[in-house]
Scaffold this motif. Structure first.
Motif, PDB file in Angstrom:
ATOM      1  N   GLY B  34       0.702  -1.287  -0.115  1.00 44.87           N
ATOM      2  CA  GLY B  34      -0.117  -0.216  -0.001  1.00 44.87           C
ATOM      3  C   GLY B  34       0.775   1.313  -0.171  1.00 44.87           C
ATOM      4  O   GLY B  34       0.404   2.201  -0.067  1.00 44.87           O
ATOM      5  N   THR B  35       2.042   1.041   0.058  1.00 47.39           N
ATOM      6  CA  THR B  35       3.030   2.325   0.021  1.00 47.39           C
ATOM      7  C   THR B  35       3.773   2.269  -1.250  1.00 47.39           C
ATOM      8  O   THR B  35       4.462   1.505  -1.675  1.00 47.39           O
ATOM      9  CB  THR B  35       4.082   2.217   1.356  1.00 47.39           C
ATOM     10  N   ARG B  36       3.638   3.755  -2.057  1.00 47.64           N
ATOM     11  CA  ARG B  36       4.403   4.110  -3.201  1.00 47.64           C
ATOM     12  C   ARG B  36       5.596   4.406  -2.866  1.00 47.64           C
ATOM     13  O   ARG B  36       5.726   5.474  -2.102  1.00 47.64           O
ATOM     14  CB  ARG B  36       3.404   4.571  -4.171  1.00 47.64           C
ATOM     15  N   THR B  37       6.653   4.275  -3.712  1.00 49.68           N
ATOM     16  CA  THR B  37       7.844   4.814  -3.443  1.00 49.68           C
ATOM     17  C   THR B  37       7.747   6.323  -3.926  1.00 49.68           C
ATOM     18  O   THR B  37       8.604   7.246  -3.066  1.00 49.68           O
ATOM     19  CB  THR B  37       8.984   4.309  -4.584  1.00 49.68           C
ATOM     20  N   ARG B  38       6.672   6.748  -4.868  1.00 50.89           N
ATOM     21  CA  ARG B  38       6.687   8.167  -4.922  1.00 50.89           C
ATOM     22  C   ARG B  38       6.263   8.912  -3.492  1.00 50.89           C
ATOM     23  O   ARG B  38       6.594  10.004  -3.151  1.00 50.89           O
ATOM     24  CB  ARG B  38       5.774   8.451  -5.923  1.00 50.89           C
ATOM     25  N   ASP B  39       5.373   8.083  -2.829  1.00 52.08           N
ATOM     26  CA  ASP B  39       4.765   8.922  -1.644  1.00 52.08           C
ATOM     27  C   ASP B  39       5.946   9.182  -0.507  1.00 52.08           C
ATOM     28  O   ASP B  39       6.364  10.062   0.100  1.00 52.08           O
ATOM     29  CB  ASP B  39       3.783   7.850  -0.822  1.00 52.08           C
ATOM     30  N   ILE B  40       7.038   7.975  -0.469  1.00 53.98           N
ATOM     31  CA  ILE B  40       8.029   7.891   0.440  1.00 53.98           C
ATOM     32  C   ILE B  40       8.976   9.234   0.176  1.00 53.98           C
ATOM     33  O   ILE B  40       9.338   9.775   0.897  1.00 53.98           O
ATOM     34  CB  ILE B  40       8.859   6.815   0.327  1.00 53.98           C
ATOM     35  N   ALA B  41       9.141   9.155  -1.346  1.00 58.38           N
ATOM     36  CA  ALA B  41       9.963  10.255  -1.844  1.00 58.38           C
ATOM     37  C   ALA B  41       9.516  11.683  -1.512  1.00 58.38           C
ATOM     38  O   ALA B  41      10.092  12.520  -0.873  1.00 58.38           O
ATOM     39  CB  ALA B  41      10.067  10.349  -3.221  1.00 58.38           C
TER      40      ALA B  41
END
Lengths: 209, 209
Positions: B34-41
């Motif tokens: 449920g976590t996108r790398t873009r969100d983390i970035a």
DNA sequence: AGAAATTTTAATCAAATGATTAAAATCATT
DNA sequence: AATGATTTTAATCATTTGATTAAAATTTCT
């Protein structure tokens, strides 16, 4: 029209029902984001397009499956919790046994529900009258009567759920910690099924201040 | 080379550390899928490519973050659990307080860990010596001595964890059931912090058969 | 059987997403 | 300031994934 075929019920459940069952299994196992519609289709043995034909979207399917799972669960405990001819002792035994029976068949269910409620707490509130089911129940009144003053009776409700549900939520961890295989762990659970009501009652009696 | 800049530590943690913290938050909240790398970035305030530059892949980042979270947790309880100068009573108090302190700051952590362990039970076994940390501990020996015969002392370990962790795992549900807002629920938790050790000890004393 | 409705499929689309690349910016050392 | 190493970015790729469409297969009703 709506006459349906009604083939051999046991083997061929019909595509729609098979999709729902596959979805329940996979959503519970992998969560919403972790489940692909293609996986559901494959597990159900149908074409991907059929899923959208019946349920419009992954999200709609999820909502439906989730709602039915919760309703089943609520129904099963509501009937126990509101029985006015049952002593607190018997009620505790029945409740615990009911939980165990359900979770032994669907071990992924509790974690699934906890997850869904964390990401979407509104659903529980709106879709189900859970508030009244528990706190307004005869069971809760019985607890209140027995709870020593100055202790919130809600604590004992939490304890009952905690002692019962946690061993399923944390099963993988607990098996490792205790160095147990599946059957050894099942034995531990059986022991708990008997002991939990006693433990809860002991708390009600011995709690001080 | 490896001299690093060491600006004002409080504000600028450096990109690598910021990514790890953002990843911890988001993975715990939304799970791996449920976590996108873009969100983390975005949460870390860096470019997406930087994430892969430092950690090679989403999965590697997840593994790292998970490992560190579990190690932190294990370290925190290992020090209590193996202290030989602490009575069982005091040890219980410290353990519960330690759990509460950790989970009040990171409420998503317990559910995150439970999830990860269900989908990947091997990790706990290999990455951490959790088996010896708990069952081989001085704490466990103390419980054994006090446990009535015919009751598996592991049950009391489960009860301690259940009573402590479950209120955090199921917080969203329990708040609704009990019709409580955040502050009312925190008060319930405070009450538990004091009561749980008493309840556990009461079980050890009153358990029969 | 034949027409109409329903169910199922294959093929495809469009958006989301993890990852890469090559260039630009920054920093450290001289 | 010049050089080289390190860090960061913008642009882009390839794959995955949810969803749609139009046609085929099946069932239902007459």
């Amino acid at each position: 029209m709506k006459t349906k075929k009604e083939k051999i019920e046991t083997v061929d459940l019909g595509a729609e029902e098979r999709i729902k069952q596959a979805a329940t299994r996979l959503f519970a196992k992998n969560g919403f984001a972790g489940t692909r519609t293609r996986d559901i289709a494959q597990e159900a043995g149908i074409n991907l397009a059929l899923l959208n034909y019946y349920f419009r979207s992954k999200e709609k399917l999820f909502d439906l499956v989730m709602l039915e799972a919760m309703q089943d669960f609520m129904r099963s405990i509501a009937s126990i919790v509101n029985n006015k001819d049952m002593s607190l002792e018997v009620k505790l035994e029945n409740l615990v046994q009911n939980y165990f029976q359900l979770f032994l068949v669907q071990p992924d269910l509790p974690l699934f529900v906890m997850n869904e409620l964390r990401t979407n707490p509104k659903r529980l509130e709106s879709h189900l009258g859970i508030k009244k089911v528990i706190v307004g129940s005869h069971f809760f009144e019985q607890i209140k009567k027995r709870t020593p003053k100055k202790v919130n009776p809600f604590q004992f409700l939490m304890n009952t759920m905690a002692l019962t549900v946690f061993p399923f939520l944390a099963a993988p961890m607990l098996k490792i910690i205790g160095d147990m295989d599946e059957s050894a762990y099942l034995q531990i659970l059986e022991e708990r099924k008997k002991k939990i009501p006693q433990w809860i009652l002991a708390q009600l009696l011995t709690a001080k201040s």
